[in-house]
Design an enzyme around this catalytic site. Structure first.
Site, PDB file in Angstrom:
ATOM      1  N   CYS A   1       0.851  -1.184   0.000  1.00  0.00           N
ATOM      2  CA  CYS A   1       0.000   0.000   0.000  1.00  0.00           C
ATOM      3  C   CYS A   1       0.889   1.237   0.000  1.00  0.00           C
ATOM      4  O   CYS A   1       1.907   1.278   0.702  1.00  0.00           O
ATOM      5  CB  CYS A   1      -0.896   0.004   1.243  1.00  0.00           C
ATOM      6  SG  CYS A   1      -2.021   1.412   1.319  1.00  0.00           S
TER       7      CYS A   1
ATOM      8  N   HIS B   1     -10.090   1.668   1.233  1.00  0.00           N
ATOM      9  CA  HIS B   1      -9.550   2.973   1.646  1.00  0.00           C
ATOM     10  C   HIS B   1     -10.669   3.976   1.920  1.00  0.00           C
ATOM     11  O   HIS B   1     -10.549   4.835   2.796  1.00  0.00           O
ATOM     12  CB  HIS B   1      -8.604   3.551   0.586  1.00  0.00           C
ATOM     13  CG  HIS B   1      -7.195   3.047   0.675  1.00  0.00           C
ATOM     14  ND1 HIS B   1      -6.420   3.171   1.804  1.00  0.00           N
ATOM     15  CD2 HIS B   1      -6.405   2.434  -0.237  1.00  0.00           C
ATOM     16  CE1 HIS B   1      -5.215   2.654   1.593  1.00  0.00           C
ATOM     17  NE2 HIS B   1      -5.181   2.201   0.356  1.00  0.00           N
TER      18      HIS B   1
ATOM     19  N   HIS C   1      -9.334  -3.191  -2.771  1.00  0.00           N
ATOM     20  CA  HIS C   1      -8.301  -2.501  -1.988  1.00  0.00           C
ATOM     21  C   HIS C   1      -8.614  -1.004  -1.919  1.00  0.00           C
ATOM     22  O   HIS C   1      -8.533  -0.393  -0.844  1.00  0.00           O
ATOM     23  CB  HIS C   1      -6.914  -2.745  -2.605  1.00  0.00           C
ATOM     24  CG  HIS C   1      -5.785  -2.071  -1.886  1.00  0.00           C
ATOM     25  ND1 HIS C   1      -4.803  -2.770  -1.227  1.00  0.00           N
ATOM     26  CD2 HIS C   1      -5.476  -0.756  -1.736  1.00  0.00           C
ATOM     27  CE1 HIS C   1      -3.945  -1.904  -0.674  1.00  0.00           C
ATOM     28  NE2 HIS C   1      -4.334  -0.675  -0.987  1.00  0.00           N
ATOM     29  N   GLU C   2      -9.001  -0.433  -3.049  1.00  0.00           N
ATOM     30  CA  GLU C   2      -9.285   1.018  -3.079  1.00  0.00           C
ATOM     31  C   GLU C   2     -10.589   1.354  -2.349  1.00  0.00           C
ATOM     32  O   GLU C   2     -10.649   2.355  -1.622  1.00  0.00           O
ATOM     33  CB  GLU C   2      -9.342   1.521  -4.531  1.00  0.00           C
ATOM     34  CG  GLU C   2      -8.043   1.369  -5.288  1.00  0.00           C
ATOM     35  CD  GLU C   2      -6.823   1.847  -4.510  1.00  0.00           C
ATOM     36  OE1 GLU C   2      -5.784   1.162  -4.558  1.00  0.00           O
ATOM     37  OE2 GLU C   2      -6.910   2.901  -3.831  1.00  0.00           O
TER      38      GLU C   2
HETATM   39  O1  LIG Z   1      -2.032   1.939  -1.810  1.00  0.00           O
HETATM   40  C1  LIG Z   1      -2.808   1.814  -2.764  1.00  0.00           C
HETATM   41  O2  LIG Z   1      -4.018   1.916  -2.665  1.00  0.00           O
HETATM   42  C2  LIG Z   1      -2.224   1.434  -4.082  1.00  0.00           C
HETATM   43  C3  LIG Z   1      -1.825   0.009  -4.080  1.00  0.00           C
HETATM   44  C4  LIG Z   1      -3.004  -0.781  -4.569  1.00  0.00           C
HETATM   45  C5  LIG Z   1      -2.956  -2.256  -4.458  1.00  0.00           C
HETATM   46  C6  LIG Z   1      -2.030  -2.930  -3.702  1.00  0.00           C
HETATM   47  C7  LIG Z   1      -2.055  -4.324  -3.649  1.00  0.00           C
HETATM   48  C8  LIG Z   1      -3.024  -5.032  -4.308  1.00  0.00           C
HETATM   49  C9  LIG Z   1      -3.953  -4.354  -5.046  1.00  0.00           C
HETATM   50  C10 LIG Z   1      -3.917  -2.986  -5.116  1.00  0.00           C
HETATM   51  C11 LIG Z   1      -0.548  -0.016  -4.901  1.00  0.00           C
HETATM   52  O3  LIG Z   1      -0.866  -0.197  -6.219  1.00  0.00           O
HETATM   53  S1  LIG Z   1       0.605  -1.104  -4.257  1.00  0.00           S
HETATM   54  C12 LIG Z   1       1.868  -1.145  -5.349  1.00  0.00           C
HETATM   55  C13 LIG Z   1       1.606  -1.939  -6.557  1.00  0.00           C
HETATM   56  C14 LIG Z   1       2.077  -1.464  -7.730  1.00  0.00           C
HETATM   57  C15 LIG Z   1       1.890  -2.177  -8.890  1.00  0.00           C
HETATM   58  C16 LIG Z   1       1.236  -3.391  -8.848  1.00  0.00           C
HETATM   59  C17 LIG Z   1       0.757  -3.879  -7.656  1.00  0.00           C
HETATM   60  C18 LIG Z   1       0.949  -3.161  -6.490  1.00  0.00           C
HETATM   61 NI    NI Z   2      -3.522   1.158  -0.375  1.00  0.00          NI
END
Ligand SMILES: O=C(O)C[C@@H](Cc1ccccc1)[C@H](O)SCc1ccccc1
Ligand code: NI
Length: 189
Positions: free
Chosen positions: A116, A163, A159-160
């Site tokens: 994250c 948040h 995941h989003e």
């Molecule tokens: O912090 C966030 O919301 C963005 C996350 C989203 C995410 C993490 C894990 C699994 C699904 C979604 C970032 O994208 S984490 C970094 C990342 C970058 C590329 C591919 C996967 C994860």
């Molecule tokens: Ni996140």
């Protein structure tokens, strides 16, 4: 543009990261339209290796408004293509007031666990999520969309959406056995 310094972290005091974000009304204000653009721009730049290095950005496939300390139900999602022949993103939109209207009983999880942008440490363990979802949301024009997602795009949107509800990925990890997952969980990635 949004930089890493603008992204609030889970160990910071006094942020909105753990709050349940407010619904967004339409039409969007100028400020909300700019926020939507900025969230998506972050993902686009972060997924370009050269630009990400130039601006010191961690790669992301999703970024929610509470992560830049704005407690509104808005998140950008940019899941890049996994097809060498076609670079059309698997899913790209700013999802506003998203609601998961149906979900599979079968769970899905990333083999490597999750990370994250708001969590600066690696936290090991499976994050079981619904493998397939039907998602309803409004786009920046206020148009309502209903989309069916499975596997990775479904994981990213969950995941989003977490948040927007003040939930972080590690809240889902089994404390007693981090690598436990429900029977029949689909693993990928
Ligand atoms: O912090 C966030 O919301 C963005 C996350 C989203 C995410 C993490 C894990 C699994 C699904 C979604 C970032 O994208 S984490 C970094 C990342 C970058 C590329 C591919 C996967 C994860
Ligand atoms: Ni996140």
């Amino acid at each position: 543009m949004i930089l890493m310094k603008d992204i609030v972290r889970d160990d910071q005091e006094g942020t909105v990261l753990r709050d349940y974000a407010a619904k967004v009304s339409f039409p969007l204000t100028e400020e909300e339209q700019q926020l939507a653009k900025d969230l998506m721009e972050y993902l686009e730049i972060s997924q370009d290796e050269e630009l990400a290095e130039k601006y010191g950005l961690r790669a992301g496939v999703g970024l929610a408004a509470p992560q830049v300390n704005v407690s509104k139900q808005m998140a950008a999602v940019l899941v890049p293509s996994d097809d060498e022949e076609d670079d059309t993103p698997i899913f790209k939109d700013v999802i506003i007031n998203p609601v998961i209207i149906s979900e599979s009983v079968q769970m899905g999880a990333l083999t490597e666990g999750e990370g994250c942008l708001s969590v600066d440490r690696d936290i090991a363990g499976y994050v079981p999520r619904h493998d397939r979802i039907t998602l309803k949301y409004q786009d920046v024009q206020g148009e309502t969309h209903k989309v069916r997602l499975k596997h990775y795009p479904a994981i990213v949107c969950q995941h989003e959406i977490d948040h927007l509800h003040g939930v972080l990925f590690y809240d889902h990890i089994n404390k007693d056995n981090p690598f436990e997952a429900p029977e029949g969980t689909v693993f990928f990635g």
